[in-house]
Design a protein around this motif. Sequence first.
Motif, PDB file in Angstrom:
ATOM      1  N   MET A  90       0.675  -1.224   0.121  1.00  0.00           N
ATOM      2  CA  MET A  90      -0.244   0.126   0.033  1.00  0.00           C
ATOM      3  C   MET A  90       0.795   1.187  -0.111  1.00  0.00           C
ATOM      4  SD  MET A  90      -2.704  -1.444  -0.445  1.00  0.00           S
ATOM      5  CE  MET A  90      -3.730   0.292  -0.653  1.00  0.00           C
ATOM      6  N   ALA A  91       2.368   1.138  -0.185  1.00  0.00           N
ATOM      7  CA  ALA A  91       2.893   2.214  -0.124  1.00  0.00           C
ATOM      8  C   ALA A  91       2.646   3.133  -1.405  1.00  0.00           C
ATOM      9  CB  ALA A  91       4.532   1.797  -0.495  1.00  0.00           C
ATOM     10  N   MET A  92       2.168   2.722  -2.527  1.00  0.00           N
ATOM     11  CA  MET A  92       1.976   3.551  -3.750  1.00  0.00           C
ATOM     12  C   MET A  92       0.600   4.189  -3.384  1.00  0.00           C
ATOM     13  SD  MET A  92       4.005   3.049  -6.086  1.00  0.00           S
ATOM     14  CE  MET A  92       5.259   3.074  -4.837  1.00  0.00           C
ATOM     15  N   ALA A  93      -0.209   3.699  -2.577  1.00  0.00           N
ATOM     16  CA  ALA A  93      -1.833   4.692  -2.162  1.00  0.00           C
ATOM     17  C   ALA A  93      -1.045   5.816  -1.345  1.00  0.00           C
ATOM     18  CB  ALA A  93      -2.519   3.646  -1.306  1.00  0.00           C
TER      19      ALA A  93
ATOM     20  N   PRO B 203      -0.341   0.317 -15.335  1.00  0.00           N
ATOM     21  CA  PRO B 203      -0.542   1.604 -14.814  1.00  0.00           C
ATOM     22  C   PRO B 203       0.057   2.865 -15.529  1.00  0.00           C
ATOM     23  CG  PRO B 203       0.012   0.096 -13.137  1.00  0.00           C
ATOM     24  CD  PRO B 203       0.128  -0.609 -14.383  1.00  0.00           C
ATOM     25  N   ILE B 204       1.191   2.638 -15.908  1.00  0.00           N
ATOM     26  CA  ILE B 204       2.226   3.697 -16.592  1.00  0.00           C
ATOM     27  C   ILE B 204       1.088   3.997 -18.012  1.00  0.00           C
ATOM     28  CG2 ILE B 204       4.024   4.450 -17.725  1.00  0.00           C
ATOM     29  CD1 ILE B 204       5.737   3.131 -15.528  1.00  0.00           C
ATOM     30  N   MET B 205       0.958   2.907 -18.821  1.00  0.00           N
ATOM     31  CA  MET B 205       0.285   3.251 -20.057  1.00  0.00           C
ATOM     32  C   MET B 205      -1.202   3.550 -19.808  1.00  0.00           C
ATOM     33  SD  MET B 205       0.294   2.821 -23.406  1.00  0.00           S
ATOM     34  CE  MET B 205       1.355   1.698 -23.745  1.00  0.00           C
TER      35      MET B 205
ATOM     36  N   TYR C   3      -1.285   5.948  -7.720  1.00  0.00           N
ATOM     37  CA  TYR C   3      -2.798   5.544  -7.336  1.00  0.00           C
ATOM     38  C   TYR C   3      -3.088   4.390  -8.456  1.00  0.00           C
ATOM     39  CZ  TYR C   3      -7.918   5.731  -7.142  1.00  0.00           C
ATOM     40  OH  TYR C   3      -9.203   5.333  -6.917  1.00  0.00           O
ATOM     41  N   ALA C   4      -2.642   4.354  -9.842  1.00  0.00           N
ATOM     42  CA  ALA C   4      -3.098   3.410 -10.487  1.00  0.00           C
ATOM     43  C   ALA C   4      -2.275   2.117 -10.406  1.00  0.00           C
ATOM     44  CB  ALA C   4      -2.749   3.932 -12.185  1.00  0.00           C
TER      45      ALA C   4
END
Length: 284
Positions: free
Chosen positions: A1-4, A174-176, A227-228
Motif C-alpha cells: 500500500m506504499a503506492m496509495a 498503470p503507466i500506459m 494510485y493506478a
Amino acid sequence: MAMAFLAMLCWGFGDFLIQKSARKLGDWETLFVICAFGAVILLPFVWRDLPALFGNGRGVWVLFLSSLILFVAALLDFEALKEGKLAVVESIWSFEVPAAAILAFVILGERISWLQIILITLLIGGLIMVSFHRVRASFKKLLMERGVIIAFIAAITMGSADFFLGWGARVTDPIMANFFLNVFITICSAIYLFGAGRLRRTFKDALSFGRVLLPMSIFDNTAWVSYALAMTLAPIAVATALSESYIIVVVSLGLFVNHEKIQTHQKAGLILAIITAITLAAIT
C-alpha cells in the motif's frame, strides 16, 4: 500500500497548487499543463508498448472511457476548487470512495471484507470531521457555500473515473493507462484553448508561472501513477480510500509548518483518520 500513501502525499501538495493555478490561469489551462507534462514525461516508458496497446481492443475502450470521464471530472474538480473553499470541497470529495467501490462491486464483482468497509466508513467520517472548522455553522451553511453542488457532482464523476482508471491499469498497465489519459486530455484541452484563442497565451503563462506549474504537474502526475499502481495490487475501494486521505497531509502541514490551530473535533477526526488509514493498509 506504499503506492496509495505516495498518492496521498502528492495529492496533498498538488491540490493546493492546482487551486492557485486554476484561479490564476483558468481550469482549461491548468488541465492542459498538467496532462501535457505527464504525456511528455511518460512517453519514454511506454512508446515501445504502444503497438501492443492498439491490439488490445478491450484495453483501448476501457482507457478511452476512463479518459473521457476523468476529463469531465477534472474540469469539475478545478471549477469546484476555484469557486469553493478548499476545506469544504475536499470534505465532499470523500464521496469518491463509495462511488468507486460500488462500480468495482457491480462491474468487476470485487468484494471487500466487513472490517474493511467499517474502516473505510470511519476513515471518510474522520476526513469530514477534519474538514469542517465549526461543526454547526459549517453544516448549516454547507448547501449555500459556493462550489458545493459542483463538488458533489465532481465527487461522483471522479469516483467513476477512479474505477475505470483502475480497471484500465489492470487490463493494460498503470503507466500506459496514465499516458493514454494524459494524451487524450491534452488533445481535448488544446482543441478547446485553440478554438477560444487562448492556446498561445497558455504557453506564455506556463513560462511565467513555472514555479507553481512545474511542482504542481510533478505532484499530480506522480499521484495518479502511484494510485493506478495501487489499484493493481489492492481492491479499488481500499486504494481509493487510502489515497483520499491526503487531507491528512494538508492539515498536518498547516499544523506543523504554519503553526495553525484546529478545533477539538478536528483533532479527533485527524487521529481517527490516521489510525483507520494505517489499520486499513496493515490488514490489506
